[in-house]
Scaffold this motif. Sequence first.
Motif, short mmCIF file in Angstrom:
data_model
loop_
_atom_site.label_atom_id
_atom_site.label_comp_id
_atom_site.label_asym_id
_atom_site.label_seq_id
_atom_site.Cartn_x
_atom_site.Cartn_y
_atom_site.Cartn_z
N MET A 25 0.86 -1.19 0.00
CA MET A 25 0.00 0.00 0.00
C MET A 25 0.89 1.24 0.00
O MET A 25 1.56 1.54 0.98
CB MET A 25 -0.92 -0.01 1.23
N ARG A 26 0.91 1.96 -1.13
CA ARG A 26 1.77 3.13 -1.28
C ARG A 26 0.94 4.41 -1.25
O ARG A 26 -0.14 4.47 -1.86
CB ARG A 26 2.53 3.05 -2.61
N GLY A 51 12.32 6.09 -1.54
CA GLY A 51 11.60 7.34 -1.27
C GLY A 51 10.10 7.16 -1.22
O GLY A 51 9.40 8.04 -0.70
N ASP A 52 9.58 6.04 -1.73
CA ASP A 52 8.13 5.80 -1.66
C ASP A 52 7.72 5.59 -0.20
O ASP A 52 8.40 4.89 0.56
CB ASP A 52 7.75 4.56 -2.46
N ARG A 53 6.58 6.20 0.17
CA ARG A 53 6.05 6.03 1.52
C ARG A 53 4.98 4.96 1.51
O ARG A 53 4.05 5.00 0.70
CB ARG A 53 5.48 7.35 2.02
N LEU A 54 5.12 3.98 2.40
CA LEU A 54 4.24 2.81 2.41
C LEU A 54 3.53 2.67 3.73
O LEU A 54 4.08 3.04 4.78
CB LEU A 54 5.04 1.53 2.14
N VAL A 85 9.88 -4.32 1.08
CA VAL A 85 11.20 -3.78 0.74
C VAL A 85 11.89 -3.31 2.03
O VAL A 85 11.25 -3.19 3.07
CB VAL A 85 11.11 -2.58 -0.24
N ASP A 86 13.18 -3.05 1.93
CA ASP A 86 13.89 -2.45 3.05
C ASP A 86 13.48 -0.98 3.16
O ASP A 86 13.22 -0.32 2.14
CB ASP A 86 15.40 -2.52 2.84
N GLY A 87 13.45 -0.47 4.37
CA GLY A 87 13.09 0.93 4.53
C GLY A 87 13.37 1.43 5.93
O GLY A 87 14.00 0.74 6.74
N LYS A 88 12.90 2.65 6.20
CA LYS A 88 13.01 3.25 7.53
C LYS A 88 11.63 3.64 8.01
O LYS A 88 10.80 4.14 7.23
CB LYS A 88 13.94 4.46 7.50
N VAL A 89 11.40 3.41 9.30
CA VAL A 89 10.11 3.76 9.89
C VAL A 89 9.95 5.28 9.83
O VAL A 89 10.85 6.03 10.23
CB VAL A 89 10.02 3.28 11.35
N SER A 90 8.82 5.75 9.29
CA SER A 90 8.60 7.20 9.17
C SER A 90 7.51 7.69 10.11
O SER A 90 7.45 8.88 10.42
CB SER A 90 8.23 7.56 7.73
N GLN A 91 6.65 6.79 10.57
CA GLN A 91 5.59 7.20 11.50
C GLN A 91 5.12 5.98 12.27
O GLN A 91 4.90 4.90 11.71
CB GLN A 91 4.40 7.81 10.74
N MET A 109 6.39 3.51 6.56
CA MET A 109 7.82 3.42 6.33
C MET A 109 8.15 4.01 4.96
O MET A 109 7.29 4.09 4.08
CB MET A 109 8.31 1.97 6.39
N VAL A 110 9.39 4.45 4.82
CA VAL A 110 9.88 4.98 3.55
C VAL A 110 10.87 3.98 2.98
O VAL A 110 11.83 3.58 3.65
CB VAL A 110 10.55 6.35 3.75
N ALA A 111 10.64 3.56 1.73
CA ALA A 111 11.51 2.58 1.09
C ALA A 111 12.90 3.17 0.88
O ALA A 111 13.04 4.33 0.47
CB ALA A 111 10.91 2.15 -0.24
N THR A 112 13.92 2.38 1.17
CA THR A 112 15.30 2.82 0.96
C THR A 112 15.98 2.08 -0.18
O THR A 112 17.03 2.49 -0.66
CB THR A 112 16.14 2.63 2.24
#
Length: 609
Positions: free
Chosen positions: A122-123, A140-143, A153-159, A197-200
Amino acid sequence: MFAVLRNHSSQILVAIAALGIAAGFAANLISPELPRIVWSVTTLPVLLALLLQIWRSLRAGDVGLDVVAALSMVSALLIGESLAANVVALMYAGGQLLEDFASGRARREMTALIGRVSHSAMRYQDGGLVETPIAALQPGDRLMIRHGEVLPVDGKVSQGVAVLDQSALTGEPLPVQRQVDEEALSGSTNTGPTFDMVATRPASESTYAAIVRLVQSAQESKAPMTRLADRYAMVFLIVTVVLAAAAWYFSGDARRAVAVLVVATPCPLIIAVPVAIISGMSRSARIGALIKGGDVLEALAQVRTAVLDKTGTLTRGYPEIEDVRSAPGRAPDELLRLAASLDQASTHVMATSLIEAAKARGLQLVLPTSVAEDAGAGLEGVIDGHRVVVGGSGYVRSKSASGDPATFRDGLKPGQAVVAVAVDGAVAGIIVMADPMRDDAQSLLDSLRQAGIKRITLASGDRQDVVDEFRRELHLDDARGDLTPDQKVAVVSAEREHGPVLMVGDGVNDAPALAAADVGVAMGARGTAASSEAAGLVLLVDKLSPLVEALKIAHRSLGIAKQSVFVGLGLSFAGMIAAALGYLPPVQGALLQEAIDIIVIFNALRALR
């Protein structure tokens, strides 16, 4: 080797052969001649399927013991032993079904890894959420990751806070929490509330995609011992045919020849070896050590010497602050705050560590301005109206009007690095950093020795004095420092005089040595692609303990494979001799061989435990 009748075909053939035996006995009530016809007819589907598989194998250049099974059925039909032929058909089809079951169990852990791949995510797009194929996801996609979903995908927690089950990747049973800006790995399962999360990385370059590629490569591989079994199959085939012919020639009884062929169908050598090897690989994957192929597992059981890189292997792989030494009148935390604020403009690994340490202490960082960086040496900029310089001692000294970082260096130990800081033209202090040794380094090295490693050598690009300190603390057999990648390869080659060599590393510079070793071990699936590709074994967790377990599993799996082969072949040969001497009729011979197959297969499955 034995053909594995795909999908449900083996079940259908088993059903036909079993119903044929039952129908034949029932037909005896109608006519004494009818059972032979029924048993012959219900043998034919299995025989035809077997002949088709033999033809395919021959076209591929393989000659296996399928031929013995076909010979036994054909010869039994020709001499009128239709019940024996039907029993052989049932035993053969049942053997395929049993082998399918065993292989499925053996591959269970690796297959489960592949089965967890996400297909969509879900993007956030145009103010809403759009279900998107993972192949279309970009950095850079926010999921949105919902409860129960596998991270695509790998990413970083954004919220929010991510509560992740990483057991499929690392073998660790307990969920882990990831805060905002912390990394979340693909293949993990969200066991907590929904988070963003934001995909890295794109899906094709994610941690989980790399693991899946490794698993697929492992499943397609073939162990040397399995290839050796294929060569032995030809020898076994010749011995079987010669013994059957001799039994017929000397006794004049064709039934003895048929009985010999029946007892030789199928062969534990072909079944037990791949099941035990695959079981060991699957068991190893469960504890976070992904073995790429059966040949690697066999080699792992034979290694006697280990060559270890230092950084990321015996150490944690990232620098930590050990001390902050500031000039009189300046608080250490203030010195760290200024340095970390400026380092926000740098991508250097030490800069990242400084920033994380400052945030951990609750220091408020500000954005730097007027930044100028000399790559690899240091950088300068303005923080809260102060001109700040951060970098190596020589660089900071050259940018300062007064003071010298050397005055703060008393008592430094080998392996400690210095980040010098100047404020408004005066040297303000130094930040002492080091890549600390893993807390369990010594115990893990001791465990490696207990698992069969006789000699451990450290091979590092770090300074020799640092390497010597590690050798003293960890009681290593040898330690080499100041090594280039090609010199690490030379160390691996030199260590072969002590036995097969295992090399452990995690960086691009380790890839040549990993490829040169008998078994290359890459630390962490998130390590460099070069090291993971060059290695034969990839540790899915950032620690050495799964390697120790993988060594034990390799020894045990290989031992079980050999045990199954020797016991199975011994029983088969004993049965063949008994059949040749007339003590074992064809039907009883088929039943005996099936019992042998069941014994060796379930013995091979012990490697899963």
